[in-house]
Write a protein that holds these residues in place. Structure first.
Motif, mmCIF file in Angstrom:
data_model
loop_
_atom_site.group_PDB
_atom_site.id
_atom_site.type_symbol
_atom_site.label_atom_id
_atom_site.label_comp_id
_atom_site.label_asym_id
_atom_site.label_seq_id
_atom_site.Cartn_x
_atom_site.Cartn_y
_atom_site.Cartn_z
ATOM 1 N N MET A 1 0.819 -1.198 0.000
ATOM 2 C CA MET A 1 0.000 0.000 0.000
ATOM 3 C C MET A 1 0.860 1.258 0.000
ATOM 4 N N ASP A 2 1.980 1.217 0.719
ATOM 5 C CA ASP A 2 2.872 2.376 0.759
ATOM 6 C C ASP A 2 3.435 2.696 -0.619
ATOM 7 N N ASN A 3 3.658 1.656 -1.437
ATOM 8 C CA ASN A 3 4.171 1.886 -2.790
ATOM 9 C C ASN A 3 3.211 2.753 -3.595
ATOM 10 N N TYR A 4 1.916 2.471 -3.489
ATOM 11 C CA TYR A 4 0.927 3.251 -4.233
ATOM 12 C C TYR A 4 0.914 4.704 -3.779
ATOM 13 N N ILE A 5 1.077 4.922 -2.508
ATOM 14 C CA ILE A 5 1.086 6.286 -1.974
ATOM 15 C C ILE A 5 2.305 7.043 -2.484
ATOM 16 N N ILE A 6 3.458 6.392 -2.461
ATOM 17 C CA ILE A 6 4.683 7.049 -2.932
ATOM 18 C C ILE A 6 4.596 7.325 -4.429
ATOM 19 N N HIS A 7 4.136 6.343 -5.215
ATOM 20 C CA HIS A 7 3.999 6.551 -6.663
ATOM 21 C C HIS A 7 3.004 7.671 -6.963
ATOM 22 N N SER A 8 1.909 7.689 -6.241
ATOM 23 C CA SER A 8 0.912 8.746 -6.428
ATOM 24 C C SER A 8 1.468 10.110 -6.060
ATOM 25 N N ALA A 9 2.223 10.174 -4.974
ATOM 26 C CA ALA A 9 2.819 11.444 -4.547
ATOM 27 C C ALA A 9 3.822 11.950 -5.582
ATOM 28 N N ILE A 10 4.647 11.042 -6.101
ATOM 29 C CA ILE A 10 5.607 11.431 -7.147
ATOM 30 C C ILE A 10 4.859 12.001 -8.344
ATOM 31 N N TYR A 11 3.784 11.340 -8.736
ATOM 32 C CA TYR A 11 3.012 11.784 -9.897
ATOM 33 C C TYR A 11 2.357 13.145 -9.654
ATOM 34 N N VAL A 12 1.702 13.308 -8.513
ATOM 35 C CA VAL A 12 0.977 14.558 -8.237
ATOM 36 C C VAL A 12 1.940 15.737 -8.120
ATOM 37 N N VAL A 13 3.003 15.565 -7.356
ATOM 38 C CA VAL A 13 3.987 16.653 -7.210
ATOM 39 C C VAL A 13 4.640 16.935 -8.560
ATOM 40 N N GLY A 14 4.942 15.874 -9.292
ATOM 41 C CA GLY A 14 5.540 16.052 -10.614
ATOM 42 C C GLY A 14 4.630 16.795 -11.564
ATOM 43 N N GLU A 15 3.343 16.518 -11.503
ATOM 44 C CA GLU A 15 2.398 17.201 -12.389
ATOM 45 C C GLU A 15 2.282 18.687 -12.046
ATOM 46 N N VAL B 1 7.663 13.116 -22.214
ATOM 47 C CA VAL B 1 8.259 11.779 -22.015
ATOM 48 C C VAL B 1 9.445 11.865 -21.058
ATOM 49 N N LEU B 2 10.260 12.887 -21.180
ATOM 50 C CA LEU B 2 11.390 13.054 -20.250
ATOM 51 C C LEU B 2 10.902 13.240 -18.818
ATOM 52 N N ILE B 3 9.815 13.941 -18.651
ATOM 53 C CA ILE B 3 9.244 14.127 -17.315
ATOM 54 C C ILE B 3 8.799 12.788 -16.745
ATOM 55 N N VAL B 4 8.153 11.972 -17.562
ATOM 56 C CA VAL B 4 7.708 10.652 -17.100
ATOM 57 C C VAL B 4 8.910 9.777 -16.738
ATOM 58 N N ILE B 5 9.957 9.837 -17.526
ATOM 59 C CA ILE B 5 11.164 9.077 -17.189
ATOM 60 C C ILE B 5 11.728 9.573 -15.864
ATOM 61 N N GLY B 6 11.649 10.868 -15.628
ATOM 62 C CA GLY B 6 12.068 11.416 -14.329
ATOM 63 C C GLY B 6 11.223 10.872 -13.186
ATOM 64 N N TYR B 7 9.905 10.795 -13.391
ATOM 65 C CA TYR B 7 9.028 10.193 -12.377
ATOM 66 C C TYR B 7 9.476 8.770 -12.084
ATOM 67 N N TYR B 8 9.723 8.025 -13.143
ATOM 68 C CA TYR B 8 10.110 6.624 -12.998
ATOM 69 C C TYR B 8 11.431 6.496 -12.245
ATOM 70 N N LEU B 9 12.403 7.309 -12.614
ATOM 71 C CA LEU B 9 13.701 7.254 -11.925
ATOM 72 C C LEU B 9 13.578 7.624 -10.454
ATOM 73 N N MET B 10 12.729 8.608 -10.147
ATOM 74 C CA MET B 10 12.500 8.974 -8.733
ATOM 75 C C MET B 10 11.864 7.815 -7.988
ATOM 76 N N SER B 11 10.914 7.146 -8.627
ATOM 77 C CA SER B 11 10.255 6.022 -7.945
ATOM 78 C C SER B 11 11.237 4.875 -7.735
ATOM 79 N N GLN B 12 12.137 4.662 -8.675
ATOM 80 C CA GLN B 12 13.146 3.608 -8.510
ATOM 81 C C GLN B 12 14.124 3.953 -7.395
ATOM 82 N N TYR B 13 14.433 5.235 -7.277
ATOM 83 C CA TYR B 13 15.320 5.684 -6.202
ATOM 84 C C TYR B 13 14.660 5.486 -4.844
ATOM 85 N N CYS B 14 13.345 5.692 -4.759
ATOM 86 C CA CYS B 14 12.619 5.537 -3.489
ATOM 87 C C CYS B 14 12.523 4.084 -3.058
ATOM 88 N N PHE B 15 12.604 3.158 -4.015
ATOM 89 C CA PHE B 15 12.474 1.746 -3.673
ATOM 90 C C PHE B 15 13.789 1.074 -3.867
#
Length: 105
Positions: free
Chosen positions: A1-15, A91-105
């Motif tokens: 469940m924490d993963n979904y919260i972190i991914h959602s937070a990355i997405y919302v702040v990123g947007e 697309v670069l922004i999305v890759i940034g989201y992905y890299l941030m999420s990988q760094y968090c996990f």
């Protein structure tokens, strides 16, 4: 469940940051942001982010094909430079989201 919260937070702040970036990009091209373009961009980036998170790179090709198909018969007079820059930045922004999420996990 924490993963979904972190991914959602990355997405919302990123947007929120993305909205500021695209405001500057549209100013450079002498264009303006509309609510529909903001929502469409957020939906596209959300789709791409999910595709990367579930490790389905074929989704990127699918997305590219959709973008090209919708552009072929478009009567809108948006310049190719504007279209290309907007999509590359997105697309670069999305890759940034992905890299941030990988760094968090």
């Amino acid at each position: 469940m924490d993963n979904y919260i972190i991914h959602s937070a990355i997405y919302v702040v990123g947007e929120i940051v993305t909205l500021a970036v695209f405001f500057l990009v549209t100013k450079m091209f002498g264009k303006g942001l509309t609510l529909s373009s903001v929502l469409r961009g957020a939906l596209e980036r959300g789709f791409l982010y999910i595709i990367l998170l579930v490790d389905l790179p074929q989704g990127m090709a699918f997305f590219g094909a959709l973008k090209i198909a919708t552009r072929l018969k478009d009567d809108d007079k948006i310049s190719n430079d504007y279209f290309l820059v907007g999509n590359l930045v997105s697309v670069l922004i999305v890759i940034g989201y992905y890299l941030m999420s990988q760094y968090c996990f």
